[in-house]
Design an enzyme around this catalytic site. Sequence first.
Site, PDB file in Angstrom:
ATOM      1  N   HIS A 177      28.650  56.682  27.900  1.00 23.95           N
ATOM      2  CA  HIS A 177      28.485  55.336  28.324  1.00 23.95           C
ATOM      3  C   HIS A 177      29.400  54.289  27.795  1.00 23.95           C
ATOM      4  O   HIS A 177      29.819  53.506  28.495  1.00 23.95           O
ATOM      5  CB  HIS A 177      26.969  54.762  28.287  1.00 23.95           C
ATOM      6  N   GLU A 423      23.298  64.636  41.441  1.00 26.22           N
ATOM      7  CA  GLU A 423      23.906  65.150  40.230  1.00 26.22           C
ATOM      8  C   GLU A 423      23.350  66.083  39.636  1.00 26.22           C
ATOM      9  O   GLU A 423      23.826  66.466  38.513  1.00 26.22           O
ATOM     10  CB  GLU A 423      23.916  63.583  39.273  1.00 26.22           C
ATOM     11  N   ASN A 446      29.780  62.817  37.398  1.00 25.97           N
ATOM     12  CA  ASN A 446      29.699  62.873  35.583  1.00 25.97           C
ATOM     13  C   ASN A 446      28.623  63.726  35.330  1.00 25.97           C
ATOM     14  O   ASN A 446      28.787  64.655  34.676  1.00 25.97           O
ATOM     15  CB  ASN A 446      29.506  61.558  35.211  1.00 25.97           C
ATOM     16  N   ASP A 447      27.407  63.610  35.755  1.00 24.09           N
ATOM     17  CA  ASP A 447      26.372  64.270  35.343  1.00 24.09           C
ATOM     18  C   ASP A 447      26.442  65.745  36.179  1.00 24.09           C
ATOM     19  O   ASP A 447      26.216  66.860  35.633  1.00 24.09           O
ATOM     20  CB  ASP A 447      25.174  63.772  35.771  1.00 24.09           C
ATOM     21  N   CYS A 494      30.225  58.082  42.819  1.00 23.21           N
ATOM     22  CA  CYS A 494      30.367  56.997  42.008  1.00 23.21           C
ATOM     23  C   CYS A 494      30.534  57.444  40.385  1.00 23.21           C
ATOM     24  O   CYS A 494      30.168  56.609  39.855  1.00 23.21           O
ATOM     25  CB  CYS A 494      29.260  56.358  42.174  1.00 23.21           C
TER      26      CYS A 494
HETATM   27  C1  PEP Z   1      26.950  59.907  37.304  1.00 26.97           C
HETATM   28  O1  PEP Z   1      26.386  60.542  36.682  1.00 26.97           O
HETATM   29  O2  PEP Z   1      28.068  60.350  37.656  1.00 26.97           O
HETATM   30  C2  PEP Z   1      27.003  58.681  37.368  1.00 26.97           C
HETATM   31  C3  PEP Z   1      27.532  57.783  38.109  1.00 26.97           C
HETATM   32  O3  PEP Z   1      25.925  58.108  36.628  1.00 26.97           O
HETATM   33  P1  PEP Z   1      25.942  57.864  34.956  1.00 26.97           P
HETATM   34  O4  PEP Z   1      27.593  57.899  34.704  1.00 26.97           O
HETATM   35  O5  PEP Z   1      25.514  56.638  34.755  1.00 26.97           O
HETATM   36  O6  PEP Z   1      25.161  59.029  34.523  1.00 26.97           O
HETATM   37 MG    MG Z   2      24.191  60.262  36.350  1.00 27.58          MG
END
Ligand code: PEP
Ligand code: MG
Length: 574
Positions: A177, A423, A446-447, A494
Amino acid sequence: MGAAYCIPEIFVGPDDPWLDQSDVIDELSRYEAACEKTAADLRALHQKVSSQVGPDEAAIFRAHEQILRDPAFSGKIRRSISQQHMTAQAALQRLLDEYTQIFRRTKDEYLKERLADLRDVIVRLSGHLSPALKDDMLSDSGPLILVADEILPSQVITLGDRTVAGIVTQRGGTTSHAAILARSRGIPAVSGVRGILRQVANGTLLVVDGREGHVLVNPNSEVESAYRKLQREFVYLKDALAENRDQPARSADGHDVELLANINNVADARAAVAMGATGVGLFRTEYLFLTHRDVPDEDEQYEAYREIIEASPGHRVTIRTLDLGGDKTIPYLGHDREANPFMGWRSIRLSFEHPGFFATQIRAALRAAADAKGSNGDVRLMFPMITTLEEMRRVRGMVRRAYRQLQEKGVPCAPVPIGLMLEVPAAAVAIDSLLEVVDFVSIGSNDLVQYLMAADRDNPKVSHLCQPLSPPVLRVLTNVIRACRLAGKPVTLCGEMAGQPRAFVLLFGMGLRSFSMSPALVPTIKELLSHLSIERAAEIHRHALQLKTTGRVSRYLAECLHDLAPGLEMFDVT
Ligand code: PEP
Ligand code: MG
């Protein structure tokens, strides 16, 4: 480039840790006053969390108050001040260091929990002794590079518009984050730099090369001037690109694409407007909770969402419900230490465990949606970390009930499209059945990447595996995007890869037409798109799918990027 500013766990600041004899009495009363304020905070938190979430969740704040009142704890601090003439901040830091040493080798989860509680109390107390990041070094000097073990969500938020030229952390990865927050502000950041805190002191000149992932300590004059030149070119190019903010996001062969922004707060929403995003594809609501002094109730949440929607481009916002756990925790939810936090009780799983609290958030979003409709906006609601069809059905039921409750009470509200954050690999495999119960999909790469590759996104030791351009990830993304398109369901991505030039070319080739990214990256991607046709992107995608290793895919895409838009290579993070 800038002077290092080392952030210890609590904000002792660069001041002298020793007091003059004549200041001891004042320091003791400063400490007593901070104790009283901390106790008042903890009581207020207990009360509010008790009514908003539940008495069990609130119990933690009673325990913290007991630590604060414990004569052994306060007695130690008072003695350090009165007998050794230490400042209260320095005494707190020393106490924390002592306990950390004692607990370091323990495997006992209960004792580790107690250390975490002690740390929470100390950090809260220290906040009342000197507000975070408000010392002279920050106000007087030129650009600063923050150097820390890790940066907590609340700390990055407090940076505001200060002259922070870079961030270096010992822990974390490119999608943790702190890195995401830094990126949204356009601040270069390098994470996973082990031992950096031992190598630099406050004021050491540092160069942070966020593109290559390098940190240079005390560079010689040639290196320094080479970087200054690079920096000038970078800023020039960035400013020139930002002038495309009012142009449509259009490919070389005339196809329009949606470039949305990922935001955490109102400042990001404004940045999204300034950078030319046409909406918000991901509003991470947990930051409201992470930075709120206690727990925001329905009205406070409603006001916060309204303010965000008001500030966002086109009043178009996709609100994501609370995504806590993993690397983001608040003391009254999911406080228990888990062996596998990213695979444990996080995100939607935690929300389901607190249905009343979760429903409050849904109601606040539905109320804000009604205001957005009034101003020709558009609000969508999406749910993180959905793993099964049952979960998605349960979510829909909760949204229906929240809507009914508001209507029965005559509170203005609006129905909203309901989406799934894709995810978890299980959801990718079962995408066909999930598509039947959702209005849209947003891929959280990302996840998704960390779970597919079984490589923690925050652990630098496995970052070579946690790669969005790895062949298995590309196959899964290709399938999911195709499935959504066939079902006629809108799909966005995203995760951080949406704003990475190499990955963008590929995603566009997969048929993706909606992307959500850090606001600062929108101008670059818009420019890149204008050099790219659907046919060329599809060809690149087809070829990339034949490649068997991440290294090959990455090199191939770098070559493509060089041919397509050589001027943009500077923005291509390797
Ligand atoms: C992701 O997991 O790609 C995402 C956009 O959410 P976060 O990065 O907040 O887990
Ligand atoms: Mg995520």
